[in-house]
Write a protein that holds these residues in place. Structure first.
Motif, PDB file in Angstrom:
ATOM      1  N   LEU A  17       0.505  -1.509   0.158  1.00 23.87           N
ATOM      2  CA  LEU A  17      -0.108  -0.124  -0.067  1.00 23.87           C
ATOM      3  C   LEU A  17       1.068   1.073   0.001  1.00 23.87           C
ATOM      4  N   ALA A  18       2.015   1.015   0.747  1.00 17.44           N
ATOM      5  CA  ALA A  18       2.750   2.440   1.079  1.00 17.44           C
ATOM      6  C   ALA A  18       3.009   2.849  -0.423  1.00 17.44           C
ATOM      7  N   ARG A  19       3.413   1.453  -1.361  1.00 19.18           N
ATOM      8  CA  ARG A  19       4.234   2.105  -2.996  1.00 19.18           C
ATOM      9  C   ARG A  19       2.963   2.282  -3.708  1.00 19.18           C
ATOM     10  N   ALA A  20       2.174   2.449  -4.074  1.00 16.13           N
ATOM     11  CA  ALA A  20       1.123   3.289  -4.516  1.00 16.13           C
ATOM     12  C   ALA A  20       0.443   4.116  -4.166  1.00 16.13           C
ATOM     13  N   ARG A  21       0.063   4.905  -4.885  1.00 19.77           N
ATOM     14  CA  ARG A  21      -0.499   6.110  -5.265  1.00 19.77           C
ATOM     15  C   ARG A  21      -1.176   6.038  -4.281  1.00 19.77           C
ATOM     16  N   THR A  22      -1.222   7.278  -3.158  1.00 20.17           N
ATOM     17  CA  THR A  22      -1.447   7.779  -2.258  1.00 20.17           C
ATOM     18  C   THR A  22      -3.095   7.773  -2.669  1.00 20.17           C
ATOM     19  N   SER A  23      -3.399   7.905  -3.731  1.00 18.01           N
ATOM     20  CA  SER A  23      -5.264   8.045  -4.591  1.00 18.01           C
ATOM     21  C   SER A  23      -5.510   6.779  -4.139  1.00 18.01           C
ATOM     22  N   ARG A  24      -4.914   5.659  -4.313  1.00 17.15           N
ATOM     23  CA  ARG A  24      -5.306   3.792  -4.598  1.00 17.15           C
ATOM     24  C   ARG A  24      -5.192   3.538  -3.776  1.00 17.15           C
ATOM     25  N   SER A  25      -4.336   4.227  -2.279  1.00 11.90           N
ATOM     26  CA  SER A  25      -4.347   3.355  -1.127  1.00 11.90           C
ATOM     27  C   SER A  25      -5.607   4.109  -0.148  1.00 11.90           C
ATOM     28  N   ALA A  26      -5.732   4.803  -0.304  1.00  8.53           N
ATOM     29  CA  ALA A  26      -6.636   5.944   0.189  1.00  8.53           C
ATOM     30  C   ALA A  26      -8.246   4.799   0.079  1.00  8.53           C
ATOM     31  N   THR A  27      -8.509   4.738  -1.416  1.00  3.20           N
ATOM     32  CA  THR A  27      -9.855   4.195  -1.304  1.00  3.20           C
ATOM     33  C   THR A  27      -9.599   2.503  -0.954  1.00  3.20           C
ATOM     34  N   VAL A  28      -8.965   1.511  -0.914  1.00  3.72           N
ATOM     35  CA  VAL A  28      -8.616   0.183  -0.468  1.00  3.72           C
ATOM     36  C   VAL A  28      -8.830   0.601   1.398  1.00  3.72           C
ATOM     37  N   LEU A  29      -8.256   1.568   2.066  1.00  3.38           N
ATOM     38  CA  LEU A  29      -8.150   1.890   3.160  1.00  3.38           C
ATOM     39  C   LEU A  29      -9.232   1.744   3.650  1.00  3.38           C
ATOM     40  N   GLY A  30     -10.315   3.251   2.833  1.00  2.00           N
ATOM     41  CA  GLY A  30     -11.664   3.217   2.833  1.00  2.00           C
ATOM     42  C   GLY A  30     -12.718   2.370   2.664  1.00  2.00           C
ATOM     43  N   GLY A  31     -12.079   1.463   1.856  1.00  2.00           N
ATOM     44  CA  GLY A  31     -13.345   0.441   1.600  1.00  2.00           C
ATOM     45  C   GLY A  31     -13.065  -0.262   2.554  1.00  2.00           C
ATOM     46  N   LEU A  32     -12.383  -0.390   2.914  1.00  2.00           N
ATOM     47  CA  LEU A  32     -12.492  -1.601   4.059  1.00  2.00           C
ATOM     48  C   LEU A  32     -12.549  -1.405   5.504  1.00  2.00           C
ATOM     49  N   ALA A  33     -12.853   0.085   5.926  1.00  2.00           N
ATOM     50  CA  ALA A  33     -13.636   0.684   6.640  1.00  2.00           C
ATOM     51  C   ALA A  33     -14.752   0.817   6.937  1.00  2.00           C
ATOM     52  N   VAL A  34     -14.977   0.913   5.598  1.00  2.00           N
ATOM     53  CA  VAL A  34     -16.697   0.677   5.889  1.00  2.00           C
ATOM     54  C   VAL A  34     -17.003  -0.591   5.955  1.00  2.00           C
ATOM     55  N   VAL A  35     -16.181  -1.319   5.393  1.00  2.00           N
ATOM     56  CA  VAL A  35     -16.299  -2.951   5.869  1.00  2.00           C
ATOM     57  C   VAL A  35     -16.378  -3.357   7.112  1.00  2.00           C
ATOM     58  N   SER A  36     -15.428  -3.441   8.064  1.00  2.00           N
ATOM     59  CA  SER A  36     -14.960  -4.089   9.259  1.00  2.00           C
ATOM     60  C   SER A  36     -16.283  -2.702   9.381  1.00  2.00           C
ATOM     61  N   ALA A  37     -16.132  -1.747   9.448  1.00  2.00           N
ATOM     62  CA  ALA A  37     -17.415  -1.087  10.517  1.00  2.00           C
ATOM     63  C   ALA A  37     -18.923  -1.522  10.728  1.00  2.00           C
ATOM     64  N   VAL A  38     -19.524  -2.328   9.297  1.00  2.00           N
ATOM     65  CA  VAL A  38     -20.316  -3.034   9.480  1.00  2.00           C
ATOM     66  C   VAL A  38     -20.190  -3.953   9.606  1.00  2.00           C
ATOM     67  N   TYR A  39     -19.537  -4.899   9.353  1.00  2.00           N
ATOM     68  CA  TYR A  39     -19.252  -6.327   9.861  1.00  2.00           C
ATOM     69  C   TYR A  39     -19.080  -6.073  11.076  1.00  2.00           C
ATOM     70  N   GLY A  40     -18.146  -5.662  11.886  1.00  2.00           N
ATOM     71  CA  GLY A  40     -18.070  -5.082  13.556  1.00  2.00           C
ATOM     72  C   GLY A  40     -19.339  -5.279  14.063  1.00  2.00           C
ATOM     73  N   ALA A  41     -20.464  -4.332  13.647  1.00  2.00           N
ATOM     74  CA  ALA A  41     -21.414  -4.035  14.590  1.00  2.00           C
ATOM     75  C   ALA A  41     -22.475  -5.382  14.089  1.00  2.00           C
TER      76      ALA A  41
END
Length: 399
Positions: A366-390
């Motif tokens: 992720l660190a080697r990827a472009r910032t926009s791509r890393s942010a998109t991946v981490l943002g999507g995973l954050a939403v999935v994690s939040a929904v699954y955790g709830a």
């Protein structure tokens, strides 16, 4: 030479500088966990449940609170003959809960929640520090955020011991990597007072300390540590760190054996009352095989096999990329103890939470990827994690 002097010599930033460098990781981690807690609050309200109660007054959190309030000696005898004793729960978190309740208006349960929140930030900082030391600041931020977006990351905010243990383990491993042997041993001892898997931290300290004397001499620093391999007094500090590392886990296990009259193995008898033990993964294999008796279960079985395969692949990548021996030892033992124990199978995902070194190859990518791509991946995973955790915490949850 003190640890502080060693730190200054090696150019490691002081506490303020370290905090400034870690600030993006800590702010990002806090934001991700806030999203997770918000999702939990909304989901729980829709189901007429208390999100706070789910975080502080269910499953193991109740046992920790009872230890904090009443001490050890409480047990529940089940109709099938099993005996659930609170001696199975290591003491550091209950001690902190009791201390928090003594010096603040908080109840032990409230104090446990606060301890977990603070410990989760300390864990994220420790994960950042390890990854930054090895791969740079950007990878450190990505590593902390990856830990925040794991599917069962909601446990990091519960009054459980996973966050506290991960914080102690991460900083102990960082101390190993930077040659602070006394600090590493002290933190490993505290980790050993937190969870049985604290022995994995002690093993990592021992392996890293002994390895330079086993392998042929070379000019490289030990296991990723910067600076000279043999600073004045290094050998004495190394030995002292090794002696300190197992004291927490060994001390509690021996105390339980003495209290129960079961001798050195008395703690295993306590765990047997919970139907916990180490069977090399046989029970887990039977559990997975049992999923293939019907189509819906078969899909779950395929998912479990894929999850185990992913863990093995990540560990193989860590080995192939020559991750420091201390990290390989620690994460390997955490994974083996989680998967090869005969404990309740629903608890295995949270038992794997402390195995953060497995995330480092992904963090580097992720660190080697472009910032926009890393942010998109981490943002999507954050939403999935939040929904699954709830969903998870309002359902079967992490026993």
């Amino acid at each position: 030479m003190t640890d502080l002097e060693t730190r200054t010599e090696r150019g490691t930033p002081g506490p303020r500088g370290a905090l400034r460098r870690a600030a993006p990781a800590l702010l990002g981690y806090a934001a991700v966990r806030a999203v997770g807690l918000l999702a939990l609050a909304l989901w729980s309200a829709a189901r007429d449940k208390s999100a706070y109660q789910l975080l502080t007054a269910r499953w193991d959190s109740l046992w920790y609170t009872r230890v904090a309030e009443l001490g050890y000696g409480y047990e529940v005898r089940l109709p099938d003959g099993d005996v659930h004793s609170n001696l199975a729960f290591f003491p550091l978190l209950p001690w902190l809960e009791r201390l928090g309740a003594a010096v603040t208006p908080l109840s032990p349960a409230d104090a446990g929640f606060v301890v977990s929140l603070l410990a989760s930030l300390a864990a994220a900082w420790g994960i950042f520090a390890v990854a930054e030391h090895l791969y740079g600041r950007r990878a450190g931020v990505c590593a902390a955020l990856l830990w925040a977006v794991l599917p069962v990351a909601v446990v990091q905010s519960m009054a459980y011991s996973e966050s506290l243990f991960t914080a102690l383990a991460a900083w102990s491993l960082y101390a190993v990597l930077t040659g602070r042997w006394v600090t590493a041993g002290t933190l490993a001892a505290l980790a050993g007072l937190t969870r049985p898997v604290g022995l994995a931290v002690a093993a990592a300290v021992w392996v890293a300390a002994v390895a330079p004397f086993v392998r042929s001499r070379s000019g490289a620093g030990p296991d990723g540590a910067r600076g000279p391999e043999h600073a004045p007094g290094d050998g004495a500090r190394r030995v002292l760190g090794m002696l300190l590392a197992p004291l927490g886990a060994a001390g509690y296990v021996l105390w339980v054996g003495h209290r129960t009259g079961g001798g050195p193995l008395g703690y295993l008898d306590v765990q047997a009352g919970w139907r916990n033990g180490f069977d090399g993964g046989a029970a887990f294999a039977r559990f997975v095989a049992g999923k293939f008796t019907a189509l819906p279960g078969a899909l779950a079985g395929v998912g479990l096999i894929a999850g185990v395969a992913l863990l093995v692949w990540l560990y193989a990548v860590c080995v192939r990329r020559r991750q420091p021996l201390a990290l390989l030892t620690y994460s390997g033992l955490v994974v083996v103890l989680a998967l090869c124990a005969s404990s309740y199978f629903g608890s295995k995902p949270r038992l794997l939470l402390p195995a953060f070194p497995l995330l480092l190859p992904l963090a580097v990518a992720l660190a080697r990827a472009r910032t926009s791509r890393s942010a998109t991946v981490l943002g999507g995973l954050a939403v999935v994690s939040a929904v699954y955790g709830a969903f998870w915490l309002n359902g079967s949850g992490p026993p």
